[in-house]
Design a protein around this motif. Sequence first.
Motif, PDB file in Angstrom:
ATOM      1  N   GLU A  93      32.145  30.617  22.695  1.00  0.00           N
ATOM      2  CA  GLU A  93      33.298  31.519  22.835  1.00  0.00           C
ATOM      3  C   GLU A  93      33.523  31.884  24.312  1.00  0.00           C
ATOM      4  O   GLU A  93      33.759  33.039  24.670  1.00  0.00           O
ATOM      5  CB  GLU A  93      33.123  32.793  22.001  1.00  0.00           C
ATOM      6  N   GLU A 122      31.877  24.726  11.744  1.00  0.00           N
ATOM      7  CA  GLU A 122      32.271  26.026  11.219  1.00  0.00           C
ATOM      8  C   GLU A 122      32.418  27.050  12.334  1.00  0.00           C
ATOM      9  O   GLU A 122      33.296  27.910  12.301  1.00  0.00           O
ATOM     10  CB  GLU A 122      31.255  26.505  10.181  1.00  0.00           C
ATOM     11  N   ARG A 123      31.550  26.928  13.344  1.00  0.00           N
ATOM     12  CA  ARG A 123      31.633  27.832  14.496  1.00  0.00           C
ATOM     13  C   ARG A 123      32.937  27.594  15.261  1.00  0.00           C
ATOM     14  O   ARG A 123      33.595  28.548  15.693  1.00  0.00           O
ATOM     15  CB  ARG A 123      30.431  27.605  15.419  1.00  0.00           C
ATOM     16  N   GLU A 138      35.658  29.212  13.393  1.00  0.00           N
ATOM     17  CA  GLU A 138      35.505  30.662  13.498  1.00  0.00           C
ATOM     18  C   GLU A 138      36.079  31.172  14.828  1.00  0.00           C
ATOM     19  O   GLU A 138      36.801  32.175  14.867  1.00  0.00           O
ATOM     20  CB  GLU A 138      34.028  31.032  13.388  1.00  0.00           C
ATOM     21  N   LYS A 182      39.897  30.704  14.922  1.00  0.00           N
ATOM     22  CA  LYS A 182      40.546  31.711  14.077  1.00  0.00           C
ATOM     23  C   LYS A 182      40.588  33.064  14.784  1.00  0.00           C
ATOM     24  O   LYS A 182      41.603  33.770  14.752  1.00  0.00           O
ATOM     25  CB  LYS A 182      39.788  31.820  12.748  1.00  0.00           C
ATOM     26  N   ALA A 183      39.493  33.414  15.445  1.00  0.00           N
ATOM     27  CA  ALA A 183      39.400  34.707  16.133  1.00  0.00           C
ATOM     28  C   ALA A 183      40.404  34.816  17.276  1.00  0.00           C
ATOM     29  O   ALA A 183      40.873  35.912  17.601  1.00  0.00           O
ATOM     30  CB  ALA A 183      37.983  34.911  16.662  1.00  0.00           C
ATOM     31  N   LEU A 193      33.968  37.762  18.818  1.00  0.00           N
ATOM     32  CA  LEU A 193      32.924  37.603  17.807  1.00  0.00           C
ATOM     33  C   LEU A 193      31.637  38.286  18.235  1.00  0.00           C
ATOM     34  O   LEU A 193      31.269  38.228  19.413  1.00  0.00           O
ATOM     35  CB  LEU A 193      32.676  36.109  17.525  1.00  0.00           C
TER      36      LEU A 193
END
Length: 421
Positions: free
Chosen positions: A53, A95-96, A99, A102-103, A415
């Motif tokens: 991120e 998946e990360r 995630e 999406k964030a 996140l």
Amino acid sequence: MAKKKYNAFYAQSGGVTAVINATACGVIETARASKNIGKVYAGKNGIIGALREELIDTSKESKKDIAGLKFTPSGAFGSCRHKLKSIEENKAEYERLIEVFKAHDIRYFFYNGGGDSQDTAHKVSQLSETMGYPITCIGIPKTVDNDLPITDNCPGFGSVAKYVAVSIREAAFDVKSMAETSTKVFVMEVMGRHAGWIAAAGGLACEKEGDAPHIILFPEIAFNKEKFLKKVDRTVKKFGYCAIVVSEGTAYKDGTFLADAGTVDAFGHKQLGGVAPEVANMIKDELGYKYHWAVSDYLQRAARHIASATDVDQAYAMGKAAVEFADAGKNAVMPTIVRKNTKKYSWTVGEAKLADVANVEKMMPRSYITRDGFGITEECRQYLQPLIQGESYPPYKNGLPQYVELKNELVKKKLKTKFKI
């Protein structure tokens, strides 16, 4: 009510090139004019920037600096050699990614790299659908190795090809002038693990009999020591010296690399190191000729000062087309370079499915290599020549090229969880 704009994520992957930032320029400038795309976030050090991120907000960069990327080598946002495994082996990484996307309201993923990168983009497009957060994934071609299928050539290759052809020509002039009393053999090592496109480009410097390079060693041709040494000896006796271009992936008939370092990189590829001194010492031991050798290494892919104008134009066009594809609703595709069947070289933009590009290597056709295995044919020359055409010099100041260094401001993380790579 205005249509909602979604953000985009752009990442540079694998070994960088002299023109990959021209592609980034094409992506960002085109996205800024898009009616569908909001901000463009770039991954700090490639795909690992998404996993951690660590997203760079390119909207913080000035119009002038983004335009300056077209003249700047290497990866402006950082790149990495991190290959995502199959979804079955490591679903957590995919998946990360979803995630993080999406964030940060990211619905567009532009992945600028080679075959492994196109594979990743294809997998993300598949998984995002099953996870209920569809992402438009567009691959963007990039590799100095020129080994992606379907596209006529790859952005990054033309400039390396130009550098190699110029370098072997200039070095040969040096060697030839001293050969009577000094060095008689010069060996130049270039990149190319399985495909000999870069080594072949050196052959463009040979325009008449006696011109360097006198010998090219390709990964596609099994190395025959006896045949090679005879060729070197004949060349020295005929022309007074011998200039050689050797691909790092040159191997014996059983597949053993001449310079296998015994280790592997992050992609699981064998580390290759020092084929030039290996070949040079072989010549010294068997023939006794004095030699010099050089390894182009990073210099060949970082040489923006001698970039091919054709390569720069194509690199930018691929970035621009990627955004246009996304705007048009296309998904899981990659823009390609299509050579037109015209007397004067011309090209246009095509497209390929990521599923057809992923993990496929394009080797040199045998018809591009001379019968003896040591040079390029006229057919190969006709293919290569247009790719090194034109000069695209960066701006200079105080005798040095002026390159852009971006601010690369990170977006605030949303996140709570960190991700270990």
